[in-house]
Design an enzyme around this catalytic site. Structure first.
Site, PDB file in Angstrom:
ATOM      1  N   LYS A  13       0.833  -1.216   0.000  1.00 34.46           N
ATOM      2  CA  LYS A  13       0.000   0.000   0.000  1.00 34.46           C
ATOM      3  C   LYS A  13       0.868   1.267   0.000  1.00 34.46           C
ATOM      4  O   LYS A  13       0.621   2.193  -0.759  1.00 34.46           O
ATOM      5  CB  LYS A  13      -0.935   0.039   1.230  1.00 34.46           C
ATOM      6  N   ARG A  88      -9.247   0.733   9.280  1.00 35.89           N
ATOM      7  CA  ARG A  88      -8.857  -0.649   9.581  1.00 35.89           C
ATOM      8  C   ARG A  88      -9.944  -1.380  10.340  1.00 35.89           C
ATOM      9  O   ARG A  88      -9.771  -2.573  10.644  1.00 35.89           O
ATOM     10  CB  ARG A  88      -7.597  -0.638  10.442  1.00 35.89           C
ATOM     11  N   ARG A 127      11.877  -6.886   5.163  1.00 38.39           N
ATOM     12  CA  ARG A 127      11.783  -5.433   4.968  1.00 38.39           C
ATOM     13  C   ARG A 127      12.685  -4.688   5.945  1.00 38.39           C
ATOM     14  O   ARG A 127      12.809  -5.064   7.101  1.00 38.39           O
ATOM     15  CB  ARG A 127      10.324  -4.986   5.171  1.00 38.39           C
ATOM     16  N   ARG A 160      11.819  -2.615  11.408  1.00 35.48           N
ATOM     17  CA  ARG A 160      10.736  -2.143  12.268  1.00 35.48           C
ATOM     18  C   ARG A 160      10.492  -3.159  13.377  1.00 35.48           C
ATOM     19  O   ARG A 160      10.494  -4.361  13.130  1.00 35.48           O
ATOM     20  CB  ARG A 160       9.455  -1.973  11.442  1.00 35.48           C
ATOM     21  N   ARG A 171      -0.123  -9.296  13.434  1.00 32.73           N
ATOM     22  CA  ARG A 171      -0.735  -8.235  12.625  1.00 32.73           C
ATOM     23  C   ARG A 171      -1.648  -8.820  11.553  1.00 32.73           C
ATOM     24  O   ARG A 171      -2.701  -8.264  11.237  1.00 32.73           O
ATOM     25  CB  ARG A 171       0.353  -7.368  11.983  1.00 32.73           C
TER      26      ARG A 171
HETATM   27  P1  AMP Z   1       1.125   0.295   9.292  1.00 29.90           P
HETATM   28  O1  AMP Z   1       2.383   1.064   9.030  1.00 29.90           O
HETATM   29  O2  AMP Z   1      -0.038   0.797   8.496  1.00 29.90           O
HETATM   30  O3  AMP Z   1       1.324  -1.193   9.175  1.00 29.90           O
HETATM   31  O4  AMP Z   1       0.737   0.579  10.826  1.00 29.90           O
HETATM   32  C1  AMP Z   1       1.613   0.240  11.884  1.00 29.90           C
HETATM   33  C2  AMP Z   1       0.845   0.109  13.183  1.00 29.90           C
HETATM   34  O5  AMP Z   1       0.229   1.368  13.511  1.00 29.90           O
HETATM   35  C3  AMP Z   1      -0.306  -0.892  13.185  1.00 29.90           C
HETATM   36  O6  AMP Z   1       0.124  -2.215  13.434  1.00 29.90           O
HETATM   37  C4  AMP Z   1      -1.188  -0.343  14.309  1.00 29.90           C
HETATM   38  O7  AMP Z   1      -0.630  -0.635  15.579  1.00 29.90           O
HETATM   39  C5  AMP Z   1      -1.053   1.171  14.101  1.00 29.90           C
HETATM   40  N1  AMP Z   1      -2.080   1.682  13.149  1.00 29.90           N
HETATM   41  C6  AMP Z   1      -1.855   2.247  11.933  1.00 29.90           C
HETATM   42  N2  AMP Z   1      -3.004   2.621  11.346  1.00 29.90           N
HETATM   43  C7  AMP Z   1      -3.993   2.270  12.206  1.00 29.90           C
HETATM   44  C8  AMP Z   1      -5.418   2.345  12.160  1.00 29.90           C
HETATM   45  N3  AMP Z   1      -6.062   2.870  11.099  1.00 29.90           N
HETATM   46  N4  AMP Z   1      -6.110   1.881  13.231  1.00 29.90           N
HETATM   47  C9  AMP Z   1      -5.486   1.355  14.313  1.00 29.90           C
HETATM   48  N5  AMP Z   1      -4.150   1.234  14.407  1.00 29.90           N
HETATM   49  C10 AMP Z   1      -3.400   1.683  13.373  1.00 29.90           C
END
Ligand code: AMP
Length: 217
Positions: A13, A88, A127, A160, A171
């Site tokens: 994404k 989400r 990654r 990360r 996740r």
């Molecule tokens: P991402 O980089 O999008 O994978 O997000 C990393 C982490 O941030 C996720 O595993 C969640 O802990 C938190 N996070 C990001 N976006 C959201 C969202 N829309 N709702 C809840 N938690 C989020």
């Protein structure tokens, strides 16, 4: 054009959002990037959410919706935006509708980038990212330089915390249980497209361009 990129963590994404942003000149809004930035700055919000991110769980909907409300009110979102990693959950999608209800929602479109789980585990565990500018690397496809420094900004390249295999599986479970229901939610509204995220980056982008051109007609 208001676009939502839906898909499991590691589906691509962020990579596609950056390309769309460059071509169509609309901002990428990544709630993950916003939250990681808060954690890095050790802000009040950052301290509150750090453990949630490290565990691969979801930050509460009310916090996320407040972030989105503020961000969508910035002037650069007037022409449109790309949401990456948001919504989400169903309550987040409903909250978004409320926020957008006073704005022009004509071109709200959802594109799912689909990649099977085992491919995702492989992708995410290899990654690496720059701790400073966020640029992505991949040990197999796009390895970082041997000195471990980002060629773009000189920042340190790291893994990360939530890209460890155990957290990746967590996740993915969270995605299956809380985010996947959004697919049916948006399909029912007739504004849903799916692309095959296993193709190379350029092919995925071509499909997205096609969808966008249809939407814009
Ligand atoms: P991402 O980089 O999008 O994978 O997000 C990393 C982490 O941030 C996720 O595993 C969640 O802990 C938190 N996070 C990001 N976006 C959201 C969202 N829309 N709702 C809840 N938690 C989020």
């Amino acid at each position: 054009m208001n676009l939502i990129l839906l898909g499991a963590p590691g589906a691509g994404k962020g990579t596609q959002a950056k390309r769309i942003m460059e071509k169509y000149n609309i901002p990428q809004i990544s709630t993950g990037d916003i939250l990681r930035n808060e954690v890095q700055e050790k802000s009040e919000l950052g301290l509150k959410v750090k453990n949630i991110l490290d565990r691969g769980e979801l930050v509460p909907d009310n916090i996320i919706l407040e972030i989105i409300r503020k961000r969508l009110n910035q002037p650069d979102c007037q022409k449109g935006f790309i949401l990456d990693g948001f919504p989400r959950t169903i309550p987040q999608a409903e909250g978004l509708e409320k926020i957008l209800s006073e704005k022009d929602r004509k071109h709200l479109r959802i594109i799912e980038i689909y990649v099977p789980e085992e491919t995702i585990v492989r992708r995410l565990s290899s990654r690496r990212i720059c701790a400073n500018c966020g640029k992505d690397y991949n040990l197999m496809l796009n390895p970082p330089p041997p000195d471990g420094r980002c060629p773009v900004c000189g920042g340190k390249i790291i893994q990360r915390e939530d890209d460890q295999e155990k957290t990746i599986r967590k996740r993915l479970k969270v995605f299956r249980e809380q985010t996947e229901p959004l697919i049916e939610y948006y399909k029912d509204k007739g504004i849903f497209y799916r692309v095959d995220g296993q193709q190379d980056v350029q092919e995925v982008f071509k499909e997205i361009e096609n969808i966008i051109s249809k939407v814009e007609e």
